[in-house]
Design a protein around this motif. Structure first.
Motif, PDB file in Angstrom:
ATOM      1  N   GLN A   1      -4.638  21.939  18.034  1.00 44.84           N
ATOM      2  CA  GLN A   1      -5.685  21.581  17.067  1.00 44.84           C
ATOM      3  C   GLN A   1      -5.247  20.418  16.175  1.00 44.84           C
ATOM      4  N   ALA A   2      -3.974  20.465  15.741  1.00 47.46           N
ATOM      5  CA  ALA A   2      -3.463  19.399  14.870  1.00 47.46           C
ATOM      6  C   ALA A   2      -3.489  18.065  15.611  1.00 47.46           C
ATOM      7  N   LEU A   3      -3.105  18.078  16.872  1.00 45.67           N
ATOM      8  CA  LEU A   3      -3.101  16.849  17.668  1.00 45.67           C
ATOM      9  C   LEU A   3      -4.519  16.362  17.934  1.00 45.67           C
ATOM     10  N   ALA A   4      -5.435  17.294  18.268  1.00 46.67           N
ATOM     11  CA  ALA A   4      -6.823  16.914  18.567  1.00 46.67           C
ATOM     12  C   ALA A   4      -7.470  16.309  17.318  1.00 46.67           C
ATOM     13  N   ARG A   5      -7.226  16.929  16.183  1.00 45.21           N
ATOM     14  CA  ARG A   5      -7.777  16.438  14.928  1.00 45.21           C
ATOM     15  C   ARG A   5      -7.227  15.081  14.556  1.00 45.21           C
ATOM     16  N   THR A   6      -5.939  14.917  14.759  1.00 45.80           N
ATOM     17  CA  THR A   6      -5.313  13.635  14.423  1.00 45.80           C
ATOM     18  C   THR A   6      -5.885  12.548  15.320  1.00 45.80           C
ATOM     19  N   ARG A   7      -6.033  12.864  16.628  1.00 45.51           N
ATOM     20  CA  ARG A   7      -6.561  11.858  17.548  1.00 45.51           C
ATOM     21  C   ARG A   7      -7.992  11.481  17.162  1.00 45.51           C
ATOM     22  N   GLN A   8      -8.761  12.496  16.724  1.00 39.45           N
ATOM     23  CA  GLN A   8     -10.158  12.278  16.359  1.00 39.45           C
ATOM     24  C   GLN A   8     -10.309  11.515  15.033  1.00 39.45           C
ATOM     25  N   GLN A   9      -9.588  11.981  14.008  1.00 38.01           N
ATOM     26  CA  GLN A   9      -9.810  11.465  12.650  1.00 38.01           C
ATOM     27  C   GLN A   9      -8.876  10.311  12.283  1.00 38.01           C
TER      28      GLN A   9
ATOM     29  N   SER B   1       2.398  18.266   6.872  1.00 38.85           N
ATOM     30  CA  SER B   1       1.642  17.453   7.799  1.00 38.85           C
ATOM     31  C   SER B   1       2.057  15.979   7.850  1.00 38.85           C
ATOM     32  N   PHE B   2       2.025  15.283   6.703  1.00 40.71           N
ATOM     33  CA  PHE B   2       2.311  13.858   6.748  1.00 40.71           C
ATOM     34  C   PHE B   2       3.758  13.561   7.103  1.00 40.71           C
ATOM     35  N   ALA B   3       4.663  14.476   6.705  1.00 41.19           N
ATOM     36  CA  ALA B   3       6.075  14.277   7.041  1.00 41.19           C
ATOM     37  C   ALA B   3       6.261  14.348   8.559  1.00 41.19           C
ATOM     38  N   ARG B   4       5.431  15.159   9.250  1.00 45.67           N
ATOM     39  CA  ARG B   4       5.512  15.243  10.708  1.00 45.67           C
ATOM     40  C   ARG B   4       4.624  14.210  11.378  1.00 45.67           C
ATOM     41  N   GLY B   5       3.801  13.509  10.613  1.00 52.82           N
ATOM     42  CA  GLY B   5       2.936  12.484  11.166  1.00 52.82           C
ATOM     43  C   GLY B   5       1.660  13.001  11.798  1.00 52.82           C
ATOM     44  N   LEU B   6       1.264  14.238  11.471  1.00 56.61           N
ATOM     45  CA  LEU B   6       0.026  14.815  12.002  1.00 56.61           C
ATOM     46  C   LEU B   6      -0.820  15.382  10.868  1.00 56.61           C
ATOM     47  N   LEU B   7      -2.114  15.504  11.125  1.00 56.52           N
ATOM     48  CA  LEU B   7      -2.975  16.209  10.173  1.00 56.52           C
ATOM     49  C   LEU B   7      -2.755  17.718  10.321  1.00 56.52           C
ATOM     50  N   GLU B   8      -3.241  18.465   9.354  1.00 59.50           N
ATOM     51  CA  GLU B   8      -3.100  19.923   9.377  1.00 59.50           C
ATOM     52  C   GLU B   8      -4.045  20.546  10.413  1.00 59.50           C
ATOM     53  N   TYR B   9      -3.636  21.696  10.954  1.00 60.55           N
ATOM     54  CA  TYR B   9      -4.536  22.483  11.821  1.00 60.55           C
ATOM     55  C   TYR B   9      -5.570  23.195  10.942  1.00 60.55           C
ATOM     56  N   PRO B  10      -6.697  23.639  11.524  1.00 64.40           N
ATOM     57  CA  PRO B  10      -7.718  24.348  10.736  1.00 64.40           C
ATOM     58  C   PRO B  10      -7.191  25.702  10.248  1.00 64.40           C
TER      59      PRO B  10
ATOM     60  N   VAL C   1       0.838  -1.206   0.000  1.00 64.28           N
ATOM     61  CA  VAL C   1       0.000   0.000   0.000  1.00 64.28           C
ATOM     62  C   VAL C   1       0.875   1.260   0.000  1.00 64.28           C
ATOM     63  N   LEU C   2       0.565   2.169  -0.894  1.00 64.41           N
ATOM     64  CA  LEU C   2       1.345   3.396  -1.060  1.00 64.41           C
ATOM     65  C   LEU C   2       1.316   4.259   0.205  1.00 64.41           C
ATOM     66  N   THR C   3       2.491   4.746   0.591  1.00 69.29           N
ATOM     67  CA  THR C   3       2.615   5.665   1.720  1.00 69.29           C
ATOM     68  C   THR C   3       3.547   6.787   1.288  1.00 69.29           C
ATOM     69  N   GLN C   4       3.635   7.819   2.113  1.00 70.35           N
ATOM     70  CA  GLN C   4       4.575   8.907   1.826  1.00 70.35           C
ATOM     71  C   GLN C   4       6.012   8.379   1.798  1.00 70.35           C
ATOM     72  N   ALA C   5       6.303   7.385   2.660  1.00 69.99           N
ATOM     73  CA  ALA C   5       7.659   6.801   2.686  1.00 69.99           C
ATOM     74  C   ALA C   5       7.966   6.076   1.369  1.00 69.99           C
ATOM     75  N   LEU C   6       6.984   5.375   0.807  1.00 63.55           N
ATOM     76  CA  LEU C   6       7.209   4.691  -0.468  1.00 63.55           C
ATOM     77  C   LEU C   6       7.377   5.714  -1.594  1.00 63.55           C
ATOM     78  N   LEU C   7       6.593   6.792  -1.562  1.00 59.47           N
ATOM     79  CA  LEU C   7       6.761   7.849  -2.569  1.00 59.47           C
ATOM     80  C   LEU C   7       8.177   8.419  -2.511  1.00 59.47           C
TER      81      LEU C   7
ATOM     82  N   LEU D   1      -2.304   7.376  13.098  1.00 62.11           N
ATOM     83  CA  LEU D   1      -1.072   8.130  12.820  1.00 62.11           C
ATOM     84  C   LEU D   1      -0.259   8.391  14.089  1.00 62.11           C
ATOM     85  N   LEU D   2      -0.930   8.321  15.249  1.00 61.62           N
ATOM     86  CA  LEU D   2      -0.232   8.587  16.510  1.00 61.62           C
ATOM     87  C   LEU D   2       0.433   7.328  17.061  1.00 61.62           C
ATOM     88  N   GLY D   3       0.295   6.221  16.344  1.00 57.93           N
ATOM     89  CA  GLY D   3       0.930   4.978  16.774  1.00 57.93           C
ATOM     90  C   GLY D   3      -0.098   3.986  17.263  1.00 57.93           C
TER      91      GLY D   3
END
Ligand code: 9D3
Length: 239
Positions: free
Chosen positions: A211-219, A170-179, A93-99, A223-225
């Motif tokens: 916000q980035a952390l809250a969103r990542t945890r929610q959605q 965002s993906f390079a840091r392992g989090l979603l973007e903030y609003p 499955v394609l990931t940013q690391a494979l790209l 990604l947080l492990g």
């Protein structure tokens, strides 16, 4: 970088290769992409690219001949060996690391199939890597090839116009973007969080991180492990 796409539908790549970041990178010579129809490498009257599976069963199987001949035709043009990638639901499955890995290759040949499998000897004989873009069913590999090309091209030096920008995303840091918000301050009664209008850059940065952390945890807790969504220690320290 050079990318060749083997496809039965070369025409679907046209506007994609002419638009946006990919179009600009092609125009600037950062990447050169060519689409080759492997049906042109058939020799029978019906120009057939597939056949019934040995052992029986439903569906058709892509034949070796046209695909091998198309790859051999491309290889005549350059001394080095391309990395051959089969787009298939069976793939890694394609990931940013494979790209990022694929971006380092000087020459890729992407092979698109249709609602059918590849003869296994295509993978074996061409030493191909298999890539899927996710766990859902498409009717062919072309949209997947476009996803792979788009993801690679924007990583190539000179493609984005602002060097070094992709490492911070965002993906390079392992989090979603903030609003994010832009003008107007009031749109149909919907406002903008006060902190963003405060001019207090430390507070803004803290709010965005939270916000980035809250969103990542929610959605996307994945990604947080493993088990980040149920890990009390992580929730206690606000991660
Ligand atoms: C009957 C079994 N099917 C496998 C799930 C056969 C099949 C379905 C769809 C074989 C090929 C296809 C077409 N899909 C692709 O070529 C494809 C694909 C996809 O369907 N999902 C995610 N990534 C990719 S990459 C290529």
């Amino acid at each position: 970088m050079r990318i060749d796409v083997l496809t039965l539908f070369p025409e679907v790549f046209g506007p994609f290769l002419e638009s946006s970041i990919v179009g600009r990178a092609v125009a600037a010579g950062v990447v050169s992409v060519r689409c080759v129809n492997y049906r042109d490498f058939t020799h029978d009257r019906h120009r057939s690219v597939d056949d019934r599976p040995f052992g029986g069963g439903p569906g058709m199987v892509l034949r070796c001949g046209p695909v091998f001949e198309a790859v051999e035709h491309l290889r005549q043009e350059r001394p080095e060996k391309p990395l051959v990638v089969l787009l298939t639901p069976q793939g890694e499955v394609l990931t940013q690391a494979l790209l990022a890995e694929l971006e380092r290759e000087p020459w890729l040949v992407l092979i698109c199939g249709h609602y059918e499998g590849f003869d296994e000897r295509i993978r074996l004989g061409l030493g191909a890597r298999q890539v899927s873009i996710g766990d859902y069913v498409l009717s062919g590999g072309e949209p997947a090839a476009m996803v792979v090309i788009d993801g690679i091209v924007r990583l190539l030096p000179g493609a984005l116009g602002h060097e070094g920008a992709t490492g911070d995303e965002s993906f390079a840091r392992g989090l979603l973007e903030y609003p994010q918000y832009t003008r107007p301050r009031d749109f149909r009664g919907m406002g903008v969080p006060e902190v963003l209008l405060s001019g207090d850059h430390a507070r803004i940065e803290a709010w965005r991180r939270e916000q980035a952390l809250a969103r990542t945890r929610q959605q996307r807790p994945d990604l947080l492990g493993p088990d980040a969504d149920t890990d009390d220690r992580k929730q206690d320290c606000g991660v």
